[in-house]
Design an enzyme around this catalytic site. Structure first.
Site, PDB file in Angstrom:
ATOM      1  N   LYS A  27      -4.423  20.071  14.299  1.00  0.00           N
ATOM      2  CA  LYS A  27      -3.599  20.173  13.087  1.00  0.00           C
ATOM      3  C   LYS A  27      -3.925  21.466  12.345  1.00  0.00           C
ATOM      4  O   LYS A  27      -5.111  21.776  12.168  1.00  0.00           O
ATOM      5  CB  LYS A  27      -3.910  18.994  12.137  1.00  0.00           C
ATOM      6  CG  LYS A  27      -3.709  17.639  12.774  1.00  0.00           C
ATOM      7  CD  LYS A  27      -4.159  16.487  11.877  1.00  0.00           C
ATOM      8  CE  LYS A  27      -3.968  15.160  12.602  1.00  0.00           C
ATOM      9  NZ  LYS A  27      -4.482  14.007  11.872  1.00  0.00           N
ATOM     10  N   LYS A  48      -7.224  11.739  19.582  1.00  0.00           N
ATOM     11  CA  LYS A  48      -6.065  10.890  19.317  1.00  0.00           C
ATOM     12  C   LYS A  48      -6.427   9.488  19.804  1.00  0.00           C
ATOM     13  O   LYS A  48      -6.601   9.262  21.005  1.00  0.00           O
ATOM     14  CB  LYS A  48      -4.829  11.428  20.041  1.00  0.00           C
ATOM     15  CG  LYS A  48      -3.571  10.632  19.745  1.00  0.00           C
ATOM     16  CD  LYS A  48      -2.334  11.351  20.284  1.00  0.00           C
ATOM     17  CE  LYS A  48      -1.066  10.589  19.957  1.00  0.00           C
ATOM     18  NZ  LYS A  48      -0.964   9.303  20.666  1.00  0.00           N
TER      19      LYS A  48
HETATM   20  S1  IVH Z   1      -1.696  12.622  13.205  1.00  0.00           S
HETATM   21  C1  IVH Z   1       2.736  13.184  11.479  1.00  0.00           C
HETATM   22  N1  IVH Z   1      -4.005  12.045  14.161  1.00  0.00           N
HETATM   23  O1  IVH Z   1      -0.623   8.925  17.187  1.00  0.00           O
HETATM   24  C2  IVH Z   1       2.081  12.474  12.585  1.00  0.00           C
HETATM   25  N2  IVH Z   1      -2.181  10.641  14.769  1.00  0.00           N
HETATM   26  O2  IVH Z   1       1.994  10.083  18.184  1.00  0.00           O
HETATM   27  C3  IVH Z   1       0.680  12.855  12.559  1.00  0.00           C
HETATM   28  N3  IVH Z   1      -2.792   8.801  16.240  1.00  0.00           N
HETATM   29  O3  IVH Z   1       1.480   6.948  15.369  1.00  0.00           O
HETATM   30  C4  IVH Z   1      -0.144  11.920  13.295  1.00  0.00           C
HETATM   31  N4  IVH Z   1      -4.936   9.269  16.396  1.00  0.00           N
HETATM   32  O4  IVH Z   1      -0.951   6.507  14.781  1.00  0.00           O
HETATM   33  C5  IVH Z   1      -2.720  11.688  14.123  1.00  0.00           C
HETATM   34  N5  IVH Z   1      -6.155  11.665  14.943  1.00  0.00           N
HETATM   35  C6  IVH Z   1      -4.868  11.317  14.897  1.00  0.00           C
HETATM   36  C7  IVH Z   1      -4.364  10.199  15.595  1.00  0.00           C
HETATM   37  C8  IVH Z   1      -3.005   9.901  15.501  1.00  0.00           C
HETATM   38  C9  IVH Z   1      -3.968   8.434  16.773  1.00  0.00           C
HETATM   39  C10 IVH Z   1      -1.481   8.102  16.459  1.00  0.00           C
HETATM   40  C11 IVH Z   1      -0.770   7.834  15.171  1.00  0.00           C
HETATM   41  C12 IVH Z   1       0.693   8.091  15.446  1.00  0.00           C
HETATM   42  C13 IVH Z   1       0.699   8.607  16.848  1.00  0.00           C
HETATM   43  C14 IVH Z   1       1.547   9.864  16.903  1.00  0.00           C
END
Ligand code: IVH
Length: 237
Positions: A217, A51
């Protein structure tokens, strides 16, 4: 930084993520997913990604051409920061590839590398603030002076939908020249999840960008659809 960007509704909401803070939380998540799907499948695949601790943005391509670029805003309404996003040279302005969806919305996290941040240290408190401030410059010429980078991690609207799994999505967009994170892994049980966590924990300090967790995921998009979303986070991640 300016507040004068025009407001634009997202084609699909940009959600948050729910948190797991320890092994028990992770176990609960796995149980919840398995129970909901009514399967006792030990081999349900999860796609593991770092993340990235940056600023989220979304890029909308029409027939392969970058037409819109929005900030997250409140997740429902974002701001038009297209001209600033266009200054990031590694963001494709035109996708070269076959079988492109007519509408392709790529969600990504914009960041500044830790080394590059050393030159900006006296202007911003941390790399995340520096990325946010740089994306909100009034003049894109000023954004262009900052070495912004990004990782693409997901999608919003896609028409027609051509992706089957998150791993298929990553493979396709990487071939289309989007930057995706290499520290990905398919995991299918708590032990593998823990191993991946330990591995990334060891790598974390060596990376040139900040991460604030790992996102797991459900890999299969049909199963993601069945799991659905709550008002602000998906049940599949
Ligand atoms: S998936 C439906 N994957 O984290 C939401 N988010 O707290 C699914 N982020 O605003 C998000 N790295 O910008 C996803 N590998 C990643 C991520 C990621 C950073 C951020 C994203 C979002 C926040 C969610």
């Amino acid at each position: 930084p300016s507040n004068k960007f025009s407001k634009v509704s997202h084609l699909k909401p940009m959600l948050s993520l729910s948190n797991a803070f320890d092994k028990n939380d992770m176990e609960d998540f796995l149980k919840k997913v398995n129970n909901f799907l009514n399967i006792k499948n030990e081999n349900l695949e999860f796609f593991s990604e770092p993340k990235i601790d940056g600023i989220s943005a979304t890029l909308i391509y029409e027939n392969g051409v970058l037409k819109k670029g929005l900030s997250r805003g409140d997740g429902i309404i974002g701001e038009d920061i297209l001209e600033n996003l266009k200054t990031i040279s590694s963001i494709p302005k035109k996708i070269i590839g076959r079988d492109l969806p007519k509408i392709l919305e790529i969600r990504c996290e914009i960041y500044i590398g830790k080394k590059d941040f050393l030159n900006l240290k006296n202007k911003f408190a941390n790399p995340r603030n520096a990325a946010g401030g740089s994306l909100r410059q009034k003049k894109s010429e000023d954004t262009a002076k900052i070495p912004l980078k990004y990782f693409a991690y997901g999608f919003g609207a896609v028409e027609p939908m051509i992706f089957k799994t998150q791993s298929d999505f990553f493979e396709k967009i990487t071939n289309w020249n989007f930057i995706t994170n290499p520290l990905i892994k398919i995991v299918s049980n708590l032990d593998e999840i823990e191993k991946q966590h330990t591995l990334l924990d060891e790598e974390r300090s060596k990376l040139d960008y900040d991460i604030d967790g790992i996102v797991y995921k459900v890999n299969d998009f049909n199963l993601q659809k069945r799991l659905g979303n709550t008002s602000n986070s998906p049940g599949w991640a």
